[in-house]
Scaffold this active site. Sequence first.
Site, PDB file in Angstrom:
ATOM      1  N   GLY A 187     -75.312  48.568 -21.136  1.00  0.00           N
ATOM      2  CA  GLY A 187     -74.994  49.995 -21.153  1.00  0.00           C
ATOM      3  C   GLY A 187     -73.608  50.196 -21.729  1.00  0.00           C
ATOM      4  CG  HIS A 214     -71.610  50.677 -14.687  1.00  0.00           C
ATOM      5  ND1 HIS A 214     -71.033  49.606 -14.048  1.00  0.00           N
ATOM      6  CD2 HIS A 214     -70.896  50.856 -15.833  1.00  0.00           C
ATOM      7  CE1 HIS A 214     -70.000  49.167 -14.771  1.00  0.00           C
ATOM      8  NE2 HIS A 214     -69.905  49.905 -15.867  1.00  0.00           N
ATOM      9  CD  GLU A 215     -72.989  52.527 -18.817  1.00  0.00           C
ATOM     10  OE1 GLU A 215     -71.913  52.922 -19.304  1.00  0.00           O
ATOM     11  OE2 GLU A 215     -73.187  51.326 -18.549  1.00  0.00           O
ATOM     12  CD  GLN A 256     -67.933  51.295 -21.087  1.00  0.00           C
ATOM     13  OE1 GLN A 256     -69.098  51.650 -21.144  1.00  0.00           O
ATOM     14  NE2 GLN A 256     -67.586  50.070 -20.702  1.00  0.00           N
ATOM     15  CB  CYS A 307     -67.247  47.131 -16.185  1.00  0.00           C
ATOM     16  SG  CYS A 307     -66.786  48.553 -17.192  1.00  0.00           S
ATOM     17  CG  LEU A 308     -69.581  45.827 -21.943  1.00  0.00           C
ATOM     18  CD1 LEU A 308     -70.311  46.615 -23.021  1.00  0.00           C
ATOM     19  CD2 LEU A 308     -69.598  44.339 -22.269  1.00  0.00           C
ATOM     20  CG  HIS A 333     -67.917  53.928 -17.747  1.00  0.00           C
ATOM     21  ND1 HIS A 333     -66.652  53.411 -17.662  1.00  0.00           N
ATOM     22  CD2 HIS A 333     -68.755  52.857 -17.770  1.00  0.00           C
ATOM     23  CE1 HIS A 333     -66.720  52.085 -17.631  1.00  0.00           C
ATOM     24  NE2 HIS A 333     -67.992  51.724 -17.693  1.00  0.00           N
TER      25      HIS A 333
HETATM   26 ZN    ZN Z   1     -68.654  49.806 -17.514  1.00  0.00          ZN
END
Ligand code: ZN
Length: 167
Positions: A46, A130-131, A51, A88-89, A134
Site C-alpha cells: 500500500g 494503515h493508508e 508518502q 511502513c515504507l 496516513h
Molecule cells: Zn505506511
Amino acid sequence: MAIYPIRTFPDPVLTMTASDVTEFGEALAKLADDMLETMYAAPGVGLAAPQIGISKRFFVADVGQGPFVMANPVIVEETGSWKFEEGCLSVPDRYWIIKRRDHVRATGLDIEGNPVSYEGDELLGRVIQHEIDHLNGTLLLSRLGIRTRSQALKELREDLPGVRRTM
Ligand code: ZN
C-alpha cells in the site's frame, strides 16, 4: 510511469492531515499509475499520497488480489480485532505487532470520481486502515504502546544522519 522517492520519518508531510481530492480524470490516473509503480518497486502492499509528498486523500494498494485505488476514503464499518506484525515504507525496515480492526469496509471514489467500496479482513482490512491513517497524518508509531513507542522513537532519532555528532 515514474517512481517517486518515498518520504520517511520525520518528514513533516507525514504528520499533516491531507486534503480531499477534488480533481478527477487524467492527472489522477497518472498519479495512480506512478504510485502503484513506486509501491511495487519498494516493495510494499500500500502507498498513500502523503508518502510521496502529496498531501491529498488518495492511496493505492495491492495485497495480492490486484491493484485498487481510493480517493477520499472513509471507514464505514469495522469489526473485530487482529494483531499482526506491520511495517511502513515511511519507517523503513522496522516492524511492530499492532492491533487493529480485523474487518473494515471503506467507501470513497475512484480515479473518475465514481463511488467505490472495498471491504476486507486481515491484510486487506489492515492496509485500508494503515493508508487512511496516513491521510490523517498518523504513522504506525502512534499505534504502539507508550513504552514501545518511546523506545522506537529513541532508536529512530539515533538513526537520523548527523544527530549523534550535532551538539
Ligand atoms: Zn505506511
